[in-house]
Design a protein around this motif. Sequence first.
Motif, mmCIF file in Angstrom:
data_model
loop_
_atom_site.group_PDB
_atom_site.id
_atom_site.type_symbol
_atom_site.label_atom_id
_atom_site.label_comp_id
_atom_site.label_asym_id
_atom_site.label_seq_id
_atom_site.Cartn_x
_atom_site.Cartn_y
_atom_site.Cartn_z
ATOM 1 N N TYR A 97 6.729 0.411 -1.604
ATOM 2 C CA TYR A 97 5.305 0.567 -1.868
ATOM 3 C C TYR A 97 4.864 -0.297 -3.044
ATOM 4 O O TYR A 97 5.591 -0.462 -4.011
ATOM 5 N N ASP A 98 3.660 -0.832 -2.964
ATOM 6 C CA ASP A 98 3.017 -1.553 -4.056
ATOM 7 C C ASP A 98 1.897 -0.672 -4.595
ATOM 8 O O ASP A 98 1.136 -0.085 -3.827
ATOM 9 N N PHE A 99 1.787 -0.611 -5.899
ATOM 10 C CA PHE A 99 0.799 0.229 -6.563
ATOM 11 C C PHE A 99 -0.520 -0.515 -6.715
ATOM 12 O O PHE A 99 -0.541 -1.691 -7.068
ATOM 13 N N ARG A 100 -1.635 0.177 -6.491
ATOM 14 C CA ARG A 100 -2.978 -0.405 -6.617
ATOM 15 C C ARG A 100 -3.935 0.593 -7.262
ATOM 16 O O ARG A 100 -3.849 1.795 -7.026
ATOM 17 N N THR A 101 -4.872 0.046 -8.057
ATOM 18 C CA THR A 101 -5.951 0.875 -8.599
ATOM 19 C C THR A 101 -7.129 0.006 -9.000
ATOM 20 O O THR A 101 -6.968 -1.139 -9.407
ATOM 21 N N ASN A 102 -8.312 0.568 -8.853
ATOM 22 C CA ASN A 102 -9.514 -0.049 -9.400
ATOM 23 C C ASN A 102 -10.057 0.828 -10.530
ATOM 24 O O ASN A 102 -11.148 0.620 -11.020
ATOM 25 N N GLY A 103 -9.269 1.820 -10.911
ATOM 26 C CA GLY A 103 -9.663 2.750 -11.958
ATOM 27 C C GLY A 103 -10.276 4.019 -11.405
ATOM 28 O O GLY A 103 -10.343 5.025 -12.105
ATOM 29 N N ILE A 104 -10.714 3.960 -10.182
ATOM 30 C CA ILE A 104 -11.247 5.154 -9.511
ATOM 31 C C ILE A 104 -10.217 5.622 -8.489
ATOM 32 O O ILE A 104 -9.749 6.748 -8.523
ATOM 33 N N ASP A 105 -9.878 4.734 -7.579
ATOM 34 C CA ASP A 105 -8.872 5.024 -6.562
ATOM 35 C C ASP A 105 -7.502 4.622 -7.098
ATOM 36 O O ASP A 105 -7.347 3.547 -7.694
ATOM 37 N N VAL A 106 -6.521 5.478 -6.881
ATOM 38 C CA VAL A 106 -5.149 5.232 -7.314
ATOM 39 C C VAL A 106 -4.276 5.499 -6.102
ATOM 40 O O VAL A 106 -4.221 6.608 -5.609
ATOM 41 N N PHE A 107 -3.589 4.440 -5.613
ATOM 42 C CA PHE A 107 -2.860 4.596 -4.350
ATOM 43 C C PHE A 107 -1.744 3.572 -4.232
ATOM 44 O O PHE A 107 -1.588 2.689 -5.085
ATOM 45 N N SER A 108 -0.967 3.692 -3.176
ATOM 46 C CA SER A 108 0.080 2.728 -2.865
ATOM 47 C C SER A 108 -0.135 2.199 -1.463
ATOM 48 O O SER A 108 -0.740 2.858 -0.616
ATOM 49 N N LEU A 109 0.360 0.988 -1.243
ATOM 50 C CA LEU A 109 0.367 0.357 0.076
ATOM 51 C C LEU A 109 1.798 -0.052 0.381
ATOM 52 O O LEU A 109 2.571 -0.347 -0.533
ATOM 53 N N LYS A 110 2.147 -0.105 1.653
ATOM 54 C CA LYS A 110 3.458 -0.652 1.999
ATOM 55 C C LYS A 110 3.434 -2.138 1.710
ATOM 56 O O LYS A 110 2.452 -2.824 1.935
ATOM 57 N N ASN A 111 4.560 -2.662 1.202
ATOM 58 C CA ASN A 111 4.600 -4.069 0.843
ATOM 59 C C ASN A 111 5.268 -4.904 1.926
ATOM 60 O O ASN A 111 5.446 -4.444 3.053
ATOM 61 N N ASN A 112 5.611 -6.112 1.586
ATOM 62 C CA ASN A 112 6.235 -7.065 2.506
ATOM 63 C C ASN A 112 5.342 -7.393 3.697
ATOM 64 O O ASN A 112 5.798 -7.458 4.833
ATOM 65 N N ASN A 113 4.072 -7.593 3.419
ATOM 66 C CA ASN A 113 3.111 -7.972 4.454
ATOM 67 C C ASN A 113 3.136 -7.035 5.666
ATOM 68 O O ASN A 113 3.015 -7.459 6.804
ATOM 69 N N SER A 114 3.306 -5.783 5.378
ATOM 70 C CA SER A 114 3.334 -4.789 6.444
ATOM 71 C C SER A 114 2.017 -4.797 7.203
ATOM 72 O O SER A 114 0.952 -5.019 6.643
ATOM 73 N N LYS A 115 2.092 -4.580 8.476
ATOM 74 C CA LYS A 115 0.878 -4.482 9.300
ATOM 75 C C LYS A 115 0.190 -3.137 9.089
ATOM 76 O O LYS A 115 -0.924 -2.922 9.510
ATOM 77 N N ASP A 116 0.879 -2.240 8.420
ATOM 78 C CA ASP A 116 0.365 -0.905 8.141
ATOM 79 C C ASP A 116 -0.617 -0.996 6.980
ATOM 80 O O ASP A 116 -0.228 -1.270 5.845
ATOM 81 N N ASN A 117 -1.885 -0.779 7.231
ATOM 82 C CA ASN A 117 -2.901 -0.859 6.180
ATOM 83 C C ASN A 117 -3.240 0.497 5.581
ATOM 84 O O ASN A 117 -4.197 0.617 4.833
ATOM 85 N N ALA A 118 -2.457 1.505 5.923
ATOM 86 C CA ALA A 118 -2.716 2.846 5.410
ATOM 87 C C ALA A 118 -2.412 2.908 3.916
ATOM 88 O O ALA A 118 -1.605 2.141 3.394
ATOM 89 N N THR A 119 -3.068 3.825 3.236
ATOM 90 C CA THR A 119 -2.763 4.057 1.824
ATOM 91 C C THR A 119 -1.829 5.256 1.732
ATOM 92 O O THR A 119 -1.826 6.135 2.593
ATOM 93 N N TYR A 120 -1.040 5.276 0.669
ATOM 94 C CA TYR A 120 -0.055 6.327 0.464
ATOM 95 C C TYR A 120 -0.201 6.875 -0.938
ATOM 96 O O TYR A 120 -0.836 6.267 -1.795
ATOM 97 N N GLU A 121 0.434 8.012 -1.165
ATOM 98 C CA GLU A 121 0.440 8.604 -2.497
ATOM 99 C C GLU A 121 1.076 7.622 -3.478
ATOM 100 O O GLU A 121 2.098 7.017 -3.164
ATOM 101 N N PRO A 122 0.497 7.471 -4.647
ATOM 102 C CA PRO A 122 1.106 6.566 -5.627
ATOM 103 C C PRO A 122 2.444 7.119 -6.107
ATOM 104 O O PRO A 122 2.629 8.331 -6.206
#
Length: 180
Positions: free
Chosen positions: A111-136
Motif C-alpha cells: 500500500y502507498d499512503f496518501r492524504t490531502n489533509g482531509i482524506d487519509v487513505f492507502s492505495l495499492k501500489n505497483n500500478n495496480s488496476k485496483d483504484n479502491a482506497t484502503y485503510e491507512p
Amino acid sequence: MDRIERIKSYSTIIKKEETEQTKAKLNLKSELISNIQALQPRIEKIIYTANVCYDNGIDVENSGSSIYCDYDGGYEKGQFLTEGIYHRVGIVKQHPYECMGITNGGACGIYDFRTNGIDVFSLKNNNSKDNATYEPQIKDMQNFLNNFDVFEKAFYEYIDKTLDEKVPNEEEPDITDDIL
C-alpha cells in the motif's frame, strides 16, 4: 483448577487480550488520522505552492534525473515527489498536485499512503488496476507525521533558495518584534 478448566481459562484470556489489542490499535489509528488532519492547512499550502511552482517553471520534481537511478536525489536536490526507494514524505506525482504521501514501492508494503489533509487513505501500489482506497497503515501514518516537518522545511528552503538566485527579496525586515 484442573487442566480442562485451565485450557478454557487460557482461551478466555487470549480472546480478552486480542480484543484489547484491537481496541488499542483502533485508538492509535484514530489518533494518527486526527494528527494528520490537524496538518490540513499546512498540507494544503504545500500543495498549492507546489502547483504555483510547477506552473511558473520552478522544478520541485527534480525532473532532470530519474529518481529511480539517482540515489543521491532527495530534498536538497529538489526531489519533493514521493518515490519508492527511500519512502520519503512527498507530493504525489500528478498534475495538478492534489495530495501528499509516501510511496512504498512494493518491496516495503503493498500500500502507498496518501492524504490531502482531509482524506487519509492507502492505495495499492505497483500500478495496480485496483483504484479502491484502503485503510491507512499505522507505520505509514507514523512515518508521515515523524517526517512531515523535515519535508516542509526543506521544501520552503529549496523554493526560497531558488528564488533568491533570480528574484531578490525586497521586503523590509519585520522589526516590530524589536520595538516591543
